[in-house]
Structure formats: C-alpha cells, structure tokens
Enzyme design. Sequence first.
Site, PDB file in Angstrom:
ATOM      1  N   GLU A 126       5.845  13.683  56.761  1.00  0.00           N
ATOM      2  CA  GLU A 126       5.269  14.019  58.077  1.00  0.00           C
ATOM      3  C   GLU A 126       5.267  12.845  59.064  1.00  0.00           C
ATOM      4  O   GLU A 126       4.281  12.600  59.753  1.00  0.00           O
ATOM      5  CB  GLU A 126       3.863  14.617  57.896  1.00  0.00           C
ATOM      6  CG  GLU A 126       3.919  15.875  57.045  1.00  0.00           C
ATOM      7  CD  GLU A 126       2.575  16.588  56.860  1.00  0.00           C
ATOM      8  OE1 GLU A 126       1.546  16.095  57.340  1.00  0.00           O
ATOM      9  OE2 GLU A 126       2.590  17.664  56.216  1.00  0.00           O
ATOM     10  N   GLU A 233       8.415  23.193  50.856  1.00  0.00           N
ATOM     11  CA  GLU A 233       7.048  23.716  50.735  1.00  0.00           C
ATOM     12  C   GLU A 233       7.006  25.144  51.273  1.00  0.00           C
ATOM     13  O   GLU A 233       6.118  25.519  52.045  1.00  0.00           O
ATOM     14  CB  GLU A 233       6.053  22.799  51.484  1.00  0.00           C
ATOM     15  CG  GLU A 233       6.156  21.340  51.059  1.00  0.00           C
ATOM     16  CD  GLU A 233       5.117  20.412  51.663  1.00  0.00           C
ATOM     17  OE1 GLU A 233       4.098  20.892  52.213  1.00  0.00           O
ATOM     18  OE2 GLU A 233       5.326  19.174  51.600  1.00  0.00           O
TER      19      GLU A 233
END
Length: 304
Positions: A126, A233
């Site tokens: 991220e 994910e």
Amino acid sequence: MFAALILTSFSAPPLAAGQSKWLGNIIPSSVPSNWDSYWNQATSENGCKWGTVQGGGAASFNWAQCDVAYNHCQQRGIPFKYHAFVWGSQEPGFIGSAGDQKGALTNLIKNAAARYKPDFIDVVNEALHAPSNIRNALGGSGSTGWDWIVTSFELAKSNFGSAKLLINDYGIVNDSGAVQRYLGIINILKGKSLLNGIGIQCHQFNVNTLAAATITANVNSLGATGLPVYPSELDINGNSESDQAQIYQRVFPALWTNTNIKGITLWGYITGQTWKDGTGIVEVGGRERAAMTWLKGYLETTKV
Ligand SMILES: *[C@@H]1O[C@H](CO)[C@@H](O)[C@H](O)[C@H]1NC(C)=O
C-alpha cells in the site's frame, strides 16, 4: 475399518490442481479443516505483519501465526507468500520512537530470513495509500521520488536470495490513473532489478461493480512491463448469494484467463470469518455457496 481409514484421510485436490497458475487463500491463526480441498498457495492473514511479529517490542519476535501458514505450505509443497515487511498500517508501536528505524526494519528482515524461505514476499504494501511511517528513515522521497521503497527492496533482496519480491496495493485494478502512479514506482524498481511481480489486492470495494473489460485493460497495462501480475487479496460479496455468484462470473474469468496473471490469492472464504461481511463462499459446516459451486465447475472446464 479399511474403508473408514480411506475416508478419513481423503481430501479433494485443490481447485487449481494441474493448472499453470495457483489459486491460493489466506491462513488465519489455524488451518481450516477443508483448506487443502480448495487452495494451493497460502498467505498468512495477519501472522507475518510487522505489528503482529513485533507487537511486544523491539526485542521480541512472535512468529507463531506466521509459522502456521509457512509450515503448512512446507508440508503441502505449495508456494508461501510472506505478507508484509513495509506498510504504514499495523506497524508495531515501538518503531515510532525508535532511534534507528532503518535498523529496526533491517533486524525484522534478517530475523525473518533466518526463519523462512518464502516463495514470494510482499516487500512494500500500500505504498500509494498507506506509506510507511518510517519512510524518512529509509531515504524518504530522495532522488527517485520513492527512495524509501527502493531501500526496502534492497534490504529484502540482500537478505532473501531466491524469493520473488512483490509490491502490493489496492485501488489499482479499478483505476487507470492509479495504474499509472503504480507504474511510476514499478518502473523504478524494475530498472534496478529489484522487482519480480506486481500485486493488486482486488477487494470487493474495487471489483464488485467493475466491468471485465476494465479489469483486462488495467491488468494489461501492468503486464506490459513484462512482470507477472498477482491478484493478491480477491474477495467479492453481493446483495444475495446468487448476486455474489454473478459477480464472481464477471470478475474471476477476466483475471484467471489473463496471461499476465500467474496466480490468484483470495482473502478468506468461510462465511463469518472474512474481514468484509458477505465475502465467504463456503459456510461454516461446509455448505458451498453458489459462487463456490460455480468456481469449481469453471476451474474444471477452464484450463490455463
Ligand atoms: C478505485 O477504488 C478506490 C478505493 O479503493 C477509490 O478511491 C477510487 O476512486 C476508485 N477509482 C475509480 C476510477 O473508480
């Protein structure tokens, strides 16, 4: 008695058995009993995050949950992905005031390298959305604009010879602008031979309403670098069981059949045990929801 023995030791092959790509899932604090019947790659849900491993302070390492996923992969002979070293969320409290923050990260990586031989590592997670709180100690923006990421990958590469080093982020598969910003980082790392693959999270808030053509276009933009792409994910929910299955039928084939994609990891599968409500595709007790029924059939007939 003989028949009973056979029945109790029986486990169906994973969904992607025999295919050129794996289909994996997370492992939480223990391995669900039906896990092996579905998946052939694992990522620890929380166990290898820095905040989990060193939540007890600079001198303490708790690998218990990370071990569960790693050991299971070793036992099954399937790929293990370490998730994650550098991430602005779930960092341990002590690093905020640590005198040597780069040293603290180096220590984490060295200790992990002494314990594990991961097939894949999410080195930086991220970067575009939750950059590390210790990024200034890692070189900040620096001359590349992303020196703290370069430093992180250099540390990972020098300690993990053979692992494939990945970057991972959300809000990419749905957003061509974010793809371009992500490529800015990816091309710096690629230019320094530090990157082996590109992770795209693909959570329900990014994929539920996404057109297959948008998925294809954005994945292809990333794949044009020549690096493999890993949806890392994936989860999907819907207004109903059949709605969820419909969304699976739109999203999953666009990922699975894309030649730039070399493996897919789902983020949970058991109803009530996933981080986002409604993303389970198997009920506690084993009933397969419509999305899972469809997915099994799809993977039996679509070989990549
Ligand atoms: C993509 O999803 C993110 C949330 O993950 C959101 O902030 C962003 O606006 C979305 N982009 C587009 C083009 O829909």
